[in-house]
Design an enzyme around this catalytic site. Sequence first.
Site, PDB file in Angstrom:
ATOM      1  N   HIS A 124      -9.367  46.469  28.655  1.00  0.00           N
ATOM      2  CA  HIS A 124     -10.721  45.974  28.920  1.00  0.00           C
ATOM      3  C   HIS A 124     -11.405  45.752  27.582  1.00  0.00           C
ATOM      4  O   HIS A 124     -11.214  46.545  26.640  1.00  0.00           O
ATOM      5  CB  HIS A 124     -11.537  46.983  29.735  1.00  0.00           C
ATOM      6  CG  HIS A 124     -10.978  47.265  31.092  1.00  0.00           C
ATOM      7  ND1 HIS A 124     -10.763  46.288  32.033  1.00  0.00           N
ATOM      8  CD2 HIS A 124     -10.596  48.437  31.669  1.00  0.00           C
ATOM      9  CE1 HIS A 124     -10.272  46.837  33.132  1.00  0.00           C
ATOM     10  NE2 HIS A 124     -10.152  48.140  32.931  1.00  0.00           N
ATOM     11  N   CYS A 216       0.135  45.563  32.928  1.00  0.00           N
ATOM     12  CA  CYS A 216       0.523  45.810  34.325  1.00  0.00           C
ATOM     13  C   CYS A 216       2.030  45.988  34.484  1.00  0.00           C
ATOM     14  O   CYS A 216       2.558  45.877  35.594  1.00  0.00           O
ATOM     15  CB  CYS A 216       0.018  44.682  35.234  1.00  0.00           C
ATOM     16  SG  CYS A 216      -1.757  44.393  35.107  1.00  0.00           S
TER      17      CYS A 216
END
Length: 297
Positions: A124, A216
């Site tokens: 982020h 991911c």
Amino acid sequence: MTVLAAYSLTSIPSSPLPLRPNSNLSSSVFHGRRVQCSRRCDLFDLHQDLIPYDVAWSWQKDLVREKKSQIENEGDCTDTLIILQHPSVYTLGTASTHKNLNFDIKYPPFPIYRTERGGEVTFHGPGQLVMYPIMNLRRYKMDLHWYLRTLEEVVIRALSSTFSIQASRLEGLTGVWVGNQKVAALGIRVAHWITYHGLALNVTTDLTPFKWIIPCGIRDRRVGSITGLLREAQSCSAHGTADLHNLDDDSLLHITHMSLIEEFARAFQIEYHHKTISVPILCERKGSCLTKEAQQH
């Protein structure tokens, strides 16, 4: 990639229409269509603010506890949507392993937090819009697959309606994709059917920090952003993209966040009640009393 060759600014108002807070009407109009609203949702619009990850994480868990108490006492609770940005940070989900980190865990380039959300490692940072819905799924559908697909649909519709970017899902993978590029990541947690954590959409994000992880846990695909997609589309088209490409970062973030909020309201059939909160006080209060789970690794 699957981006329409020509873009149109007709869907992007020069001064975006404000969402109507605290309306007493039972429906709202988005993109010319009336949507029946049966649920109230408190909206904390902090999309211009960089909120430390641990502060937002602790805030979410406080809201979950409040809503659980409200359900116990009143049988239901209001929903909440938070939209913000984070300073640069890596977060690990419940399935995360250190093998997806391309750096020494003892000397990370940014702070790292191991969380209770699903999924693997992600990044982020500034220029990325993060949406945290804290919602009572008992009032919607008690189905996590449905909830994840609905969050993906919010992003897909926002990209299509605002930028004419044709995004999609990939079978077996969570998130939103444009061709081979993942532009939005999802990671959620549900406690007693109350949701928290959420989704992150790369708008003007510097994608370099993604190179220091395997995002991911997916090795054979890359990460993209709206800025990058618009730049690629402009290079492939002789007209139609100049105005979009020349938007400054703040304008692009503002337009995108407006579209996400509108599409979220349509998808979940909710009506917003705008809420304000003092960011300095929030940071001071939350930053000084982190829960045990939020301690940095």
